[in-house]
Design an enzyme around this catalytic site. Structure first.
Site, PDB file in Angstrom:
ATOM      1  CB  CYS A 443      61.141  57.615  30.526  1.00  0.00           C
ATOM      2  SG  CYS A 443      61.281  59.254  29.813  1.00  0.00           S
ATOM      3  CG  ASN A 444      59.913  52.562  34.904  1.00  0.00           C
ATOM      4  OD1 ASN A 444      58.952  51.814  34.740  1.00  0.00           O
ATOM      5  ND2 ASN A 444      61.088  52.132  35.318  1.00  0.00           N
TER       6      ASN A 444
END
Length: 834
Positions: A443-444
């Site tokens: 999620c980055n």
């Protein structure tokens, strides 16, 4: 003591294991994490583990105290209010934040805290949302609020540089990415006046690389934005700073008295494992008062009138932003987590986790293949010029073969699981925002694109190729589509780190004395292209035929069985679907293997039995017993099917058999034609119509191959002194056809084969998964590491673990029709090899 551990302690003994703490790391693991028992857990960046003593204290607290709704006036409510008040103070103390300057607002997690800031921030058409490239998607989501209000948004990279005009002092340099905005005309109606509020967000620790940003950025942005953003229309204005501390504060102190950020968000499960679903927004009082809250609820208003536009909001910051009743029982439990952390102290936790991270990073970099090529690529640069405050206990990496090609991260994950190692892999999350493709790992998205070297053209081509988040494409166009991440927590040990390194070395490193073994494991030529294998003197014969009418349920054997254009007639022609639309399989519902089936061809009846049902179910499949005249469309593995549903009586029976509501569907039409050339060493370039199978019409298993596998399992068990070896039956692999008479793995080299007068084409090896490790013992499903662990040691080909071959039946023509052909046990098999 192990000499390797002695060497480790010589280098890291002063920092490792809490030598001056109330307990050593070995005592902590022995008394507070007994449940691990051989499991290596290395996903603390995702969620750390709760202590068993911590949970005992929580249960004792809840069992001996009565906590009521804090919005009431009873004694139990007052007790809750006291607990909540103490919990707020504990959170502020953890960040060394004075209650005169900060307030603790409880939320459902860090994401909810970020959402609260985004919703309530005083955005205007002169405002700006600025964020570092290394940020979680939950932070990037604030961008939507900013852009929808006419504000600008842009990402930045931050580097240190020498400022010669200031006596060669280190200075911060900002590289600004493209400005994103909506309502462009409105944006340029007037120049920024300097009175607008701007928001800058950065993580205390990047959850991809482990980079710890310097907390000095708080004062630099708030006090020196004119110089940092010189030339930008947003260099002036009132800058506020948000820190995502969800990951970083678990192993590193964030002192708000020294770094006075306006907003800090946390999740408590990242700190001490429990409770989940609870986080906090730590907000400066003056910053919190600027937030514009629209919604009101119970607990946030002093008074309201139902039939007129009147509300009077509460004045206290916490009461104003905590909608409804807080999760007071979870809040009551966090003091036990803080007690555990405080007993070890954060500096000691930081030193302990850093020692393990440094050791593993060093060992990974030292791994070399027999040709001298490096095994591991770490996604971190020690000479990076980012304003850095060190590195957290995270290592993200990918592994290479001796020829410099990549091992897929899915392969790493699968083999790690077999070795009882829990780590994290993540592929690209494909999305488009304002027309620009983005990619993310863990999620980055910004950090992933930066470290993996993915350009916009790379991302766009992958999107257009149809790749989506969590698919199995782990290497795309020669580049990794994700990464492997290991991360350490306060209870991690040297033994965890050592087992992980040993796993990488034995599974992925080609050593001089293991050349043959490596080739056998990795190259299809080792067992696909050795030329025609010898057949035993007596020939090869068909030993058993098994039909599985209902997908993932037990099958039945037959001495002979008719063929159809979809394979064995009626094979996997039915399936079970949950009321939410999910296709039920043994992976989700292992008890499905207890449902037995049989078919009477003469009567046209499918018989189904289950130990959970008293009556045997009979389904007449030649008569029209399905509901309705139209089919139900659905998709499996991305392919469209049309199925016919059954009456309520049938569905109730199956719901009882599997222990959850479901319905039975029969395949009435399939648009699934296998046209696949992904198989290693063999082509799947012809079409074949399929029922509800995963890949092919038939799976063929050789008894000799199973026997060789059992010998290897026995040898492995004997050498490792693990006790009695598991003997695997051919039916563990759910084959349609079992053969006997050839050498082990002779079937790997078959291109075509003839059984009786029926011709079949091999479509390559069958890629095995954890399903073959499930076994029914006395009506209970048991799971072990075998036989997949042993197969992985010698049957790996480019990330796949192959055992058995997939077949396509060659009918007279391609049209859908019934045939008059049968297979019969005892028929001789005549293969043609490559």
């Amino acid at each position: 003591m192990d000499p390797n551990k002695e060497e480790f302690l010589k280098e890291f003994g002063a920092d490792y294991g809490y030598p001056n703490g109330p307990k050593t790391i070995d005592e902590i693991r022995a008394t507070e994490f007994k449940r691990l028992n051989g499991l290596v857990y290395l996903d603390h960046a995702g969620a750390t583990l709760y202590s068993e003593l911590q949970m005992e204290a929580v249960f004792k607290d809840l069992a001996t105290n009565v906590y009521g709704n804090p919005h009431s006036q009873s004694d139990s409510s007052y007790a809750t209010c006291d607990i909540v008040r103490e919990a707020r103070q504990q959170v502020l103390d953890y960040f060394n934040a004075s209650p005169k300057e900060y307030k603790c607002i409880f939320t459902s997690g860090a994401t909810a805290a970020l959402k609260l800031v985004g919703e309530a921030f005083p955005w205007s058409d002169q405002s700006c949302f600025m964020y570092t490239m290394e940020n979680h998607n939950s932070v990037l989501g604030i961008r939507e609020y900013a852009l929808s209000q006419g504000s600008a948004a842009f990402a930045i990279d931050i580097e240190e540089s020498l400022d010669h005009s200031r006596g060669n002092l280190m200075s911060v340099k900002v590289s600004q990415h493209q400005i994103q905005r909506r309502n462009e005309a409105r944006f340029f109606e007037k120049e920024p006046t300097g009175g607008a509020y701007n928001l800058f967000a950065f993580p205390s620790e990047c959850n991809f690389s482990g980079l710890r940003f310097s907390l000095d950025l708080v004062k630099i942005i708030k006090e020196d934005s004119d110089r940092i953003l010189e030339g930008s229309p947003f260099c002036s204005g009132r800058w506020m700073v948000l820190i995502d501390a969800a990951k970083g504060c678990a192993t590193q102190t964030l002192d708000l008295s020294k770094h006075p950020a306006d907003f800090v968000v946390i999740s408590f499960y990242k700190l001490f494992g429990y409770p989940t679903g609870l986080g906090a927004l730590i907000a400066r009082n003056d910053a919190a008062k600027l937030l514009k809250k629209t919604y009101f609820s119970g607990g946030t208003v002093a008074a309201s009138i139902a039939d007129t536009d009147f509300i009077k909001r509460r004045q206290e910051i916490e009461e104003l932003f905590e909608d409804g009743t807080t999760s007071f029982l979870s809040i009551a439990s966090i003091r036990h987590g803080f007690k555990m952390l405080n007993s070890l102290t954060m500096p000691s936790i930081s030193r302990h986790t850093t020692s393990l991270t440094t050791y593993v990073r060093k060992m990974l970099l030292a791994l070399k293949h027999e040709n001298g090529a490096s095994v591991c690529t770490l996604y971190r640069s020690d000479n990076v010029k980012v304003v850095c405050h060190g590195w957290g206990p995270i290592i993200s990496f990918n592994l290479r073969r001796p020829d410099n090609s990549w091992f897929g991260y899915r392969e790493v994950e699968k083999l790690a699981s077999l070795s009882q190692i829990q780590l994290r892999v993540r592929n690209i999350e494909w999305e488009r925002t304002l027309g620009f493709p983005q990619t993310g790992c863990f999620c980055n998205p910004g950090a992933c694109a930066k470290y993996l070297g993915l350009s916009h053209s790379d991302l766009l081509s992958n999107i257009e190729a149809g790749h989506v988040c969590w698919d199995d494409y782990d290497v795309v166009n020669g580049k990794p589509a994700g990464a492997v991440r290991v991360s350490f927590g306060y209870m991690s040990t040297y033994e965890d780190a050592k087992k992980f390194i040993d796993f990488v070395r034995t599974s992925f490193v080609s050593l001089p004395n293991q050349i043959g073994r490596y080739h056998l494991r990795e190259r299809p030529s080792s067992f696909l292209n050795e030329g025609p294998r010898k057949l035993l003197a007596g020939g090869v014969f068909l030993k058993s035929i098994t039909i599985y009418p209902i997908k993932s349920c037990a099958g039945f054997s037959a001495a002979s069985w008719p063929l159809s254009s979809t394979g064995l007639q009626y094979d996997r022609e039915w399936l079970l679907k949950s009321l939410t639309g999910d296709i039920l399989t043994q992976k989700k519902v292992p008890e499905m293997c207890l449902i037995s089936t049989s078919i009477d061809l003469h009567q046209g009846i499918l018989f189904v039995e289950s130990p959970r049902c008293k009556e045997r179910l009979q389904i007449n499949f030649k008569s029209n017993t399905c509901n309705g005249s139209t089919g139900e469309d659905f998709h499996i593995h991305g392919q469209r099917y049309e199925g016919r549903s059954y009456n309520n009586e049938v569905n109730i029976w199956f719901s009882q058999a599997v222990g959850q509501p479901c319905c039975l569907l029969r395949c009435s039409m399939s648009n699934y034609y296998l046209n696949n050339s992904r198989c290693v060493g063999m082509r799947r370039d012809v079409q074949s119509r399929l029922n509800f199978v995963n890949e092919a019409q038939f799976l063929l298993i050789s008894k000799e191959s199973v026997s060789d596998l059992n010998d290897r399992i026995s040898s492995n068990m004997k050498n490792s002194a693990l006790g009695v070896a598991v003997q695997v039956n051919p039916m563990r692999f759910r084959p349609n056809l079992v053969i006997s008479g050839g050498e082990p793995y002779a079937e790997d080299g078959w291109r075509t084969l003839k059984i009786g007068d029926n011709c079949f084409t091999s479509q390559g090896g069958c890629n095995r998964c954890q399903m073959i490790n499930l076994v029914n013992e006395g009506g209970q499903m048991q799971k072990s590491n075998e036989p997949l662990a042993t197969l992985a040691s010698y049957r790996r080909v480019k990330g796949k673990i192959l055992f058995g071959i997939l077949l396509r039946y060659e009918t007279a023509d391609e049209v859908e029709q019934e045939t008059n052909s049968w297979l019969q046990v005892g028929q001789e098999i005549h293969p043609n090899s490559f």
